[in-house]
Design a protein around this motif. Structure first.
Motif, PDB file in Angstrom:
ATOM      1  N   ALA A 100      17.362  15.128  32.600  1.00 51.22           N
ATOM      2  CA  ALA A 100      17.460  16.147  31.562  1.00 51.22           C
ATOM      3  C   ALA A 100      18.904  16.609  31.462  1.00 51.22           C
ATOM      4  O   ALA A 100      19.550  16.864  32.491  1.00 51.22           O
ATOM      5  CB  ALA A 100      16.547  17.322  31.880  1.00 51.22           C
ATOM      6  N   GLY A 104      19.364  17.070  25.737  1.00 51.49           N
ATOM      7  CA  GLY A 104      18.113  16.311  25.741  1.00 51.49           C
ATOM      8  C   GLY A 104      18.089  15.311  26.870  1.00 51.49           C
ATOM      9  O   GLY A 104      19.008  15.236  27.692  1.00 51.49           O
ATOM     10  N   ALA A 105      17.039  14.535  26.909  1.00 49.53           N
ATOM     11  CA  ALA A 105      16.863  13.554  27.979  1.00 49.53           C
ATOM     12  C   ALA A 105      17.752  12.338  27.753  1.00 49.53           C
ATOM     13  O   ALA A 105      18.004  11.932  26.625  1.00 49.53           O
ATOM     14  CB  ALA A 105      15.406  13.121  28.061  1.00 49.53           C
ATOM     15  N   LEU A 138       7.244   8.029  27.081  1.00 49.21           N
ATOM     16  CA  LEU A 138       7.695   8.750  25.898  1.00 49.21           C
ATOM     17  C   LEU A 138       6.523   9.031  24.974  1.00 49.21           C
ATOM     18  O   LEU A 138       5.670   8.168  24.758  1.00 49.21           O
ATOM     19  CB  LEU A 138       8.730   7.926  25.116  1.00 49.21           C
ATOM     20  N   TYR A 140       5.608  11.216  21.104  1.00 49.13           N
ATOM     21  CA  TYR A 140       6.178  11.854  19.926  1.00 49.13           C
ATOM     22  C   TYR A 140       5.487  13.188  19.718  1.00 49.13           C
ATOM     23  O   TYR A 140       4.264  13.255  19.637  1.00 49.13           O
ATOM     24  CB  TYR A 140       5.996  10.954  18.700  1.00 49.13           C
ATOM     25  N   ASP A 141       6.278  14.247  19.663  1.00 53.05           N
ATOM     26  CA  ASP A 141       5.757  15.597  19.462  1.00 53.05           C
ATOM     27  C   ASP A 141       5.767  15.903  17.964  1.00 53.05           C
ATOM     28  O   ASP A 141       6.828  16.049  17.366  1.00 53.05           O
ATOM     29  CB  ASP A 141       6.612  16.601  20.226  1.00 53.05           C
ATOM     30  N   THR A 144       7.625  19.319  16.881  1.00 56.85           N
ATOM     31  CA  THR A 144       9.093  19.322  16.834  1.00 56.85           C
ATOM     32  C   THR A 144       9.650  18.092  16.126  1.00 56.85           C
ATOM     33  O   THR A 144      10.840  18.034  15.847  1.00 56.85           O
ATOM     34  CB  THR A 144       9.684  19.373  18.252  1.00 56.85           C
ATOM     35  N   GLN A 146      10.071  15.186  17.402  1.00 51.45           N
ATOM     36  CA  GLN A 146      11.007  14.545  18.304  1.00 51.45           C
ATOM     37  C   GLN A 146      10.244  13.794  19.390  1.00 51.45           C
ATOM     38  O   GLN A 146       9.136  14.181  19.757  1.00 51.45           O
ATOM     39  CB  GLN A 146      11.916  15.581  18.974  1.00 51.45           C
ATOM     40  N   GLN A 148       9.708  12.865  23.251  1.00 53.12           N
ATOM     41  CA  GLN A 148       9.886  13.594  24.501  1.00 53.12           C
ATOM     42  C   GLN A 148       9.610  12.660  25.677  1.00 53.12           C
ATOM     43  O   GLN A 148       8.731  11.806  25.603  1.00 53.12           O
ATOM     44  CB  GLN A 148       8.927  14.783  24.579  1.00 53.12           C
TER      45      GLN A 148
END
Length: 193
Positions: A100, A104-105, A138, A140-141, A144, A146, A148
């Motif tokens: 992190a 972002g990551a 991973l 997808y949110d 947002t 985005q 994650q």
């Protein structure tokens, strides 16, 4: 890493058990010498180690070969088999380490042995939080809009020379496989120098 349930106890949404697996999948849609796959099924067949059968994103059945060390089973269970289970749940899986940052990551990907875990451990010593090692998941949110990185298991796998260079030999818990000089290093133990 995993908490066993007592016989008859309810909990969790993934079942991992020892049992009999198929030798092959019927009508696989993908595969190689080591694995076969089709929708909602994955069979990893490792000669002299065992078979790992992953079904419906909910169950992993392990049929170890005779005398396979528990640490070797753990390595493939928490690596390839867990990655297949998460893939069956619709997650994108990358073979890498993630940290992190303020922006972002960041994920480091590449073949085994190129230093992904070592880089993550070195960055953790500089104050960055390690999110995942080996299996990066991973999602997808929608809220947002985005991607994650989901947090992974709280350990890194480091070769002996990397652990020594980073002065982490005191954080080593066990070899990832009896015949390798590669070790589990607990994330929570690694601190900034």
């Amino acid at each position: 890493e995993l908490v066993p349930l007592a016989f008859g106890e309810q909990g969790g949404d993934v079942t991992i058990r020892l049992g009999t697996t198929p030798a092959t999948l019927e009508n696989p849609t993908n595969g190689s010498m080591l694995y076969q796959a089709k929708p909602n099924q994955f069979l990893l067949n490792l000669d002299q180690i065992g078979r790992f059968w992953v079904c419906d994103g909910k169950q992993i059945t392990i049929e170890p070969a005779p005398a396979t060390p528990e640490d070797t089973i753990r390595l493939f269970l928490l690596g390839s088999a867990l990655g297949a289970l998460l893939h069956q749940r619709g997650q994108v899986i990358l073979h890498g380490s993630a940290v992190a940052t303020a922006r972002g990551a960041v994920i480091f990907v590449g073949p085994s042995g190129v230093g992904k875990s070592t880089l993550a451990a070195a960055l953790q010593q500089q104050g960055y939080r390690v999110l995942a090692d080996d299996v990066c998941s991973l999602v997808y949110d929608e809220a947002t809009q985005q991607a994650q990185v989901l947090p992974g298991l709280a350990h890194l796998k480091l070769w002996a020379d990397a652990a020594e260079q980073l002065e982490l030999t005191g954080a080593v818990t066990r070899r990832v496989r009896p015949e390798l000089e590669k070790y589990d290093v607990r994330n929570a133990i690694i601190t900034a120098r």
